[in-house]
Scaffold this motif. Structure first.
Motif, mmCIF file in Angstrom:
data_model
loop_
_atom_site.group_PDB
_atom_site.id
_atom_site.type_symbol
_atom_site.label_atom_id
_atom_site.label_comp_id
_atom_site.label_asym_id
_atom_site.label_seq_id
_atom_site.Cartn_x
_atom_site.Cartn_y
_atom_site.Cartn_z
ATOM 1 N N GLY A 1 -3.175 1.335 11.715
ATOM 2 C CA GLY A 1 -2.207 0.273 11.972
ATOM 3 C C GLY A 1 -0.813 0.818 11.765
ATOM 4 O O GLY A 1 -0.433 1.838 12.335
ATOM 5 N N GLY A 2 -0.044 0.157 10.909
ATOM 6 C CA GLY A 2 1.316 0.630 10.636
ATOM 7 C C GLY A 2 1.429 1.424 9.354
ATOM 8 O O GLY A 2 2.544 1.702 8.900
ATOM 9 N N SER A 3 0.304 1.832 8.748
ATOM 10 C CA SER A 3 0.328 2.514 7.452
ATOM 11 C C SER A 3 -0.260 3.911 7.546
ATOM 12 O O SER A 3 -1.143 4.180 8.362
ATOM 13 N N PHE A 4 0.242 4.776 6.675
ATOM 14 C CA PHE A 4 -0.285 6.136 6.566
ATOM 15 C C PHE A 4 -1.158 6.236 5.317
ATOM 16 O O PHE A 4 -0.838 5.662 4.271
ATOM 17 N N PHE A 5 -2.248 6.999 5.429
ATOM 18 C CA PHE A 5 -3.107 7.307 4.292
ATOM 19 C C PHE A 5 -3.288 8.820 4.221
ATOM 20 O O PHE A 5 -3.437 9.486 5.251
ATOM 21 N N TYR A 6 -3.283 9.357 2.997
ATOM 22 C CA TYR A 6 -3.172 10.796 2.805
ATOM 23 C C TYR A 6 -4.319 11.381 1.995
ATOM 24 O O TYR A 6 -4.944 10.706 1.176
ATOM 25 N N SER A 7 -4.562 12.679 2.221
ATOM 26 C CA SER A 7 -5.380 13.507 1.342
ATOM 27 C C SER A 7 -4.437 14.448 0.601
ATOM 28 O O SER A 7 -3.474 14.962 1.186
ATOM 29 N N LEU A 8 -4.705 14.693 -0.651
ATOM 30 C CA LEU A 8 -3.817 15.545 -1.435
ATOM 31 C C LEU A 8 -3.923 17.000 -1.007
ATOM 32 O O LEU A 8 -5.015 17.483 -0.678
ATOM 33 N N PRO A 9 -2.797 17.718 -1.025
ATOM 34 C CA PRO A 9 -2.860 19.167 -0.752
ATOM 35 C C PRO A 9 -3.671 19.876 -1.838
ATOM 36 O O PRO A 9 -3.826 19.379 -2.953
ATOM 37 N N ASN A 10 -4.183 21.048 -1.512
ATOM 38 C CA ASN A 10 -4.926 21.844 -2.489
ATOM 39 C C ASN A 10 -4.085 22.083 -3.734
ATOM 40 O O ASN A 10 -2.877 22.325 -3.650
ATOM 41 N N GLY A 11 -4.744 22.016 -4.882
ATOM 42 C CA GLY A 11 -4.039 22.256 -6.139
ATOM 43 C C GLY A 11 -3.522 21.008 -6.803
ATOM 44 O O GLY A 11 -2.975 21.080 -7.913
ATOM 45 N N HIS A 12 -3.682 19.856 -6.146
ATOM 46 C CA HIS A 12 -3.229 18.588 -6.723
ATOM 47 C C HIS A 12 -4.428 17.675 -6.948
ATOM 48 O O HIS A 12 -5.404 17.708 -6.197
ATOM 49 N N SER A 13 -4.336 16.871 -7.996
ATOM 50 C CA SER A 13 -5.451 16.007 -8.376
ATOM 51 C C SER A 13 -5.000 14.563 -8.503
ATOM 52 O O SER A 13 -3.885 14.273 -8.986
ATOM 53 N N ALA A 14 -5.883 13.649 -8.120
ATOM 54 C CA ALA A 14 -5.618 12.220 -8.298
ATOM 55 C C ALA A 14 -5.499 11.853 -9.771
ATOM 56 O O ALA A 14 -4.967 10.792 -10.104
ATOM 57 N N ARG B 1 -13.325 10.652 -8.303
ATOM 58 C CA ARG B 1 -14.060 9.696 -7.476
ATOM 59 C C ARG B 1 -13.992 8.293 -8.064
ATOM 60 O O ARG B 1 -13.921 7.308 -7.327
ATOM 61 N N LEU B 2 -13.986 8.170 -9.385
ATOM 62 C CA LEU B 2 -13.818 6.872 -10.036
ATOM 63 C C LEU B 2 -12.464 6.265 -9.667
ATOM 64 O O LEU B 2 -12.353 5.055 -9.429
ATOM 65 N N LEU B 3 -11.450 7.099 -9.591
ATOM 66 C CA LEU B 3 -10.132 6.622 -9.156
ATOM 67 C C LEU B 3 -10.166 6.179 -7.702
ATOM 68 O O LEU B 3 -9.728 5.073 -7.361
#
Length: 226
Positions: free
Chosen positions: A35-48, A84-86
């Motif tokens: 739709g009008g929103s972006f969703f992202y995957s984190l770059p390597n080396g970064h954690s949720a 994954r819990l996050l």
């Protein structure tokens, strides 16, 4: 699949709107537009786990226990489960219902030892999934169930509302419901989520005991009656 909103991504990476846009246009971050929103995957080396809710998962004990050591996962599988819990529970709850206030989160082997020595009442480390995939001094997994778990509530919201949301919309392993004015316990599993809802009751002398339980679609029905 990209799982983080723009706000969540900026918070974890500690960047501005402009910086996120540049990462996107330069192809340095994976994303999807829905739709009008972006969703992202984190770059390597970064954690949720760098999200404030991830910080709360690891540092929940600071207000409750005089424990001077860090409470970090050693096993990579534990880190994956906590992330994954996050992704599967805490962030979706935060987007839809409000800020989860974590009262009991990840418990490393050292923190588990401290709690079992100082205030073990009401804890069940071999069952509760708070230690994720961490091992004890004998090299055995503390909780045979694995996964990852936390207890939380949302200020001003009946806990039953949270249970209904999770059972209807999210991918969870176990939920323990203790009442509308108490935190719920929720867990995930990396491979075999049970979608098990357990209602916990309390006797006149304050002893907790299991009441009704259900799995899958029947858990949704049980949650509707809370």
């Amino acid at each position: 699949m990209s799982e983080l909103t723009s706000t969540e991504t900026k918070t974890i990476l500690r960047i501005t709107d402009c910086q996120l846009m540049h990462l996107r246009t330069l192809g340095k971050i994976a994303f999807e537009k829905r739709g009008g929103s972006f969703f992202y995957s984190l770059p390597n080396g970064h954690s949720a786990l760098n999200h404030p809710l991830g910080n709360a998962l690891l540092n929940w004990h600071k207000k409750k226990h005089d424990f001077p050591k860090t409470n970090e996962p050693i096993k990579q599988k534990s880190k994956l489960a906590l992330e994954r819990l996050l992704y599967e529970v805490l962030l979706p709850v935060n987007r839809s219902l409000g800020n989860p206030i974590i009262t009991y989160g990840f418990t490393s082997f050292e923190l588990k030892k401290h709690i079992q020595k100082s205030s073990p009442s009401g804890t069940a480390p071999t069952l509760d999934q708070h230690s994720s995939y961490e091992i004890n001094s004998a090299g055995r997994q503390i909780c045979s169930r694995g996964g990852a778990a936390c207890d939380f509530y949302i200020e001003g919201l009946p806990t039953s509302n949270i249970v209904r949301f999770i059972t209807q919309k999210l991918n969870y392993d176990r939920i323990y419901y203790y009442g509308n004015k108490r935190p719920l316990h929720v867990s995930i599993h990396l491979t075999d989520p049970l979608k098990h809802l357990q209602i916990m009751c309390e006797s006149e002398n304050g002893r907790r005991y299991p009441g009704k339980k259900a799995f899958g679609d029947q858990a949704i029905i049980l949650a509707e009656g809370l």
